[in-house]
Design a protein around this motif. Structure first.
Motif, PDB file in Angstrom:
ATOM      1  N   UNK A   3       0.777  -1.236   0.000  1.00 40.85           N
ATOM      2  CA  UNK A   3       0.000   0.000   0.000  1.00 40.85           C
ATOM      3  C   UNK A   3       0.809   1.286   0.000  1.00 40.85           C
ATOM      4  N   UNK A   4       2.052   1.231   0.454  1.00 36.62           N
ATOM      5  CA  UNK A   4       2.830   2.469   0.579  1.00 36.62           C
ATOM      6  C   UNK A   4       3.335   2.946  -0.776  1.00 36.62           C
ATOM      7  N   UNK A   5       3.087   4.205  -1.072  1.00 38.37           N
ATOM      8  CA  UNK A   5       3.577   4.818  -2.294  1.00 38.37           C
ATOM      9  C   UNK A   5       4.478   5.991  -1.915  1.00 38.37           C
ATOM     10  N   UNK A   6       5.538   6.191  -2.686  1.00 38.30           N
ATOM     11  CA  UNK A   6       6.555   7.186  -2.346  1.00 38.30           C
ATOM     12  C   UNK A   6       6.907   8.006  -3.581  1.00 38.30           C
ATOM     13  N   UNK A   7       5.934   8.758  -4.110  1.00 41.63           N
ATOM     14  CA  UNK A   7       6.180   9.496  -5.353  1.00 41.63           C
ATOM     15  C   UNK A   7       7.265  10.561  -5.235  1.00 41.63           C
ATOM     16  N   UNK A   8       7.527  11.015  -4.006  1.00 37.89           N
ATOM     17  CA  UNK A   8       8.549  12.046  -3.825  1.00 37.89           C
ATOM     18  C   UNK A   8       9.970  11.478  -3.792  1.00 37.89           C
ATOM     19  N   UNK A   9      10.109  10.167  -3.991  1.00 35.93           N
ATOM     20  CA  UNK A   9      11.428   9.522  -3.902  1.00 35.93           C
ATOM     21  C   UNK A   9      12.500  10.223  -4.745  1.00 35.93           C
ATOM     22  N   UNK A  10      12.255  10.516  -6.050  1.00 29.73           N
ATOM     23  CA  UNK A  10      13.313  11.149  -6.842  1.00 29.73           C
ATOM     24  C   UNK A  10      13.804  12.464  -6.249  1.00 29.73           C
ATOM     25  N   UNK A  11      12.895  13.228  -5.658  1.00 23.87           N
ATOM     26  CA  UNK A  11      13.284  14.499  -5.047  1.00 23.87           C
ATOM     27  C   UNK A  11      14.033  14.269  -3.743  1.00 23.87           C
ATOM     28  N   UNK A  12      13.554  13.324  -2.925  1.00 26.84           N
ATOM     29  CA  UNK A  12      14.220  13.010  -1.664  1.00 26.84           C
ATOM     30  C   UNK A  12      15.630  12.490  -1.919  1.00 26.84           C
ATOM     31  N   UNK A  13      15.771  11.706  -2.984  1.00 28.48           N
ATOM     32  CA  UNK A  13      17.066  11.097  -3.289  1.00 28.48           C
ATOM     33  C   UNK A  13      18.131  12.128  -3.698  1.00 28.48           C
ATOM     34  N   UNK A  14      17.705  13.343  -4.049  1.00 29.23           N
ATOM     35  CA  UNK A  14      18.680  14.396  -4.346  1.00 29.23           C
ATOM     36  C   UNK A  14      19.472  14.752  -3.099  1.00 29.23           C
ATOM     37  N   UNK A  15      18.847  14.514  -1.929  1.00 30.06           N
ATOM     38  CA  UNK A  15      19.487  14.840  -0.661  1.00 30.06           C
ATOM     39  C   UNK A  15      19.928  13.588   0.109  1.00 30.06           C
ATOM     40  N   UNK A  16      19.214  12.500  -0.121  1.00 30.69           N
ATOM     41  CA  UNK A  16      19.525  11.298   0.654  1.00 30.69           C
ATOM     42  C   UNK A  16      19.200  10.039  -0.138  1.00 30.69           C
ATOM     43  N   UNK A  17      20.091   9.627  -1.053  1.00 28.28           N
ATOM     44  CA  UNK A  17      19.870   8.396  -1.823  1.00 28.28           C
ATOM     45  C   UNK A  17      20.023   7.167  -0.932  1.00 28.28           C
ATOM     46  N   UNK A  18      19.085   6.256  -0.988  1.00 25.17           N
ATOM     47  CA  UNK A  18      19.162   4.961  -0.299  1.00 25.17           C
ATOM     48  C   UNK A  18      18.437   3.952  -1.183  1.00 25.17           C
ATOM     49  N   UNK A  19      19.185   2.963  -1.681  1.00 24.02           N
ATOM     50  CA  UNK A  19      18.569   2.092  -2.673  1.00 24.02           C
ATOM     51  C   UNK A  19      19.262   0.738  -2.763  1.00 24.02           C
ATOM     52  N   UNK A  20      18.531  -0.270  -3.275  1.00 24.15           N
ATOM     53  CA  UNK A  20      19.085  -1.589  -3.573  1.00 24.15           C
ATOM     54  C   UNK A  20      19.495  -1.612  -5.042  1.00 24.15           C
ATOM     55  N   UNK A  21      20.621  -2.253  -5.304  1.00 21.32           N
ATOM     56  CA  UNK A  21      21.121  -2.254  -6.678  1.00 21.32           C
ATOM     57  C   UNK A  21      21.988  -3.484  -6.943  1.00 21.32           C
ATOM     58  N   UNK A  22      21.464  -4.420  -7.712  1.00 18.99           N
ATOM     59  CA  UNK A  22      22.189  -5.612  -8.150  1.00 18.99           C
ATOM     60  C   UNK A  22      22.765  -6.421  -6.980  1.00 18.99           C
TER      61      UNK A  22
END
Length: 328
Positions: free
Chosen positions: A97-116
């Motif tokens: 249910x959780x949606x995070x449309x502001x992620x791209x903007x938030x990531x400009x200041x604090x990137x946190x992500x899974x990658x490969x």
């Protein structure tokens, strides 16, 4: 210790991925003693008697037991505390249910992500603390939503990320490889970063035990080692052994653990995902050969729940699967 099939309970254990840990460590799946198997049964029985019906699968209970050195009463206390937090936080509902449309903007200041994945097949989790600007971020989102996103990603680590990585690696993977970039974090900003690291560590240790495989702190500023010696006091000694504090010359050690093609260019690798690695979420969990629909996706709306913290697919014989690995 000789490798053996995971003792399972047909009521809770429905895995469609390998269930033997790659390294023969005591208390890990496929490497348990008869006494440890009995402790899993004892813990499950105690929890059932108190009315718990979810997350009682063998892999989950073993993680809680390992986190408490196979003290059944302490593991039970930890599990109960976790379930209380999950109910209060609404954790079961978040992945669906959780949606995070502001992620791209938030990531400009604090990137946190899974990658490969790393060379062991673990999901790689990356955070960049140097750009954190709480005032700017709170104009875009709230601390509550940031925490909800963090927990949502923890849930997705358990399902579908780790099961997909386990299928691809042909061995049970229960942990992840974390890269925390401290570039831009000065000694003066350490206190605020310290507060976040401590909060994130508490969530990880208390509610998602035994999920850390390797942890690389890169671009550590001068004086950080002294600060980290203080942080060690809040961490389990087993966890401390998994943490590597590296300065600016981190590339060689990092590339010893992560294939260059899986590591973003900015960290010395060769990966350039279309649209940026930070928002790609690339990994086995996106590959049709290894990905499966997560259990929470089968639930609808606000009634979504995760049962037993495993995918819950058609049960298969564990011995026929050997053929896997491992959050933050």
């Amino acid at each position: 210790m000789a490798e053996k099939a995971l003792p399972t309970d047909p009521k809770y254990d429905q895995y469609d991925f390998p269930t033997t840990a790659p390294e023969p460590q005591s208390g890990h799946p496929g490497h348990t003693t008869p006494e440890q198997d009995a402790q899993v049964y004892q813990l499950r029985s105690m929890l059932e008697q108190e009315g718990y019906t979810q997350r009682l699968d063998t892999l989950t209970l073993l993680r809680f037991l390992r986190a408490r050195k196979f003290d059944v009463n302490l593991a039970k206390q930890m599990f109960v505390h976790c379930e209380k937090w999950r109910k209060e936080f609404g954790t079961d509902n978040l992945p669906a249910t959780f949606e995070y449309p502001e992620k791209p903007e938030v990531f400009k200041y604090y990137p946190q992500y899974y990658h490969k994945t790393d060379k062991d097949g673990r999901p790689i989790y990356i955070e960049k603390l140097g750009k954190i600007d709480l005032n700017a971020m709170y104009k875009i989102t709230t601390s509550e939503r940031m925490l909800q996103n963090l927990v949502t990603e923890y849930e997705k680590l358990a399902d579908p990320r780790l099961p997909a990585c386990s299928r691809k690696a042909g061995k049970l993977l229960e942990t992840c490889c974390t890269i925390m970039d401290l570039k831009g974090v000065g000694v003066t900003s350490i206190p605020s970063v310290y507060g976040y690291v401590r909060q994130a560590s508490e969530i990880s240790q208390n509610y998602y035990p035994e999920r850390l495989g390797k942890f690389y702190l890169i671009n550590a500023p001068w004086g950080f080692s002294s600060f980290f010696n203080v942080v060690k006091g809040f961490l389990d000694p087993v966890t401390v052994k998994k943490i590597h504090v590296l300065g600016g010359g981190y590339q060689k050690e990092l590339l010893d653990q992560v294939p260059a093609e899986n590591l973003p260019v900015e960290f010395g690798g060769s990966c350039k995902c279309e649209g940026g690695c930070e928002l790609s979420d690339m990994g086995p969990w996106q590959e049709a050969e290894w990905a499966r629909e997560p259990a929470w996706a089968a639930k609808e709306g606000a009634d979504a729940t995760i049962e037993n913290a495993d995918p819950g697919y058609e049960k298969k014989d564990a011995e026929g699967q050997e053929g896997v690995q491992t959050s933050a």
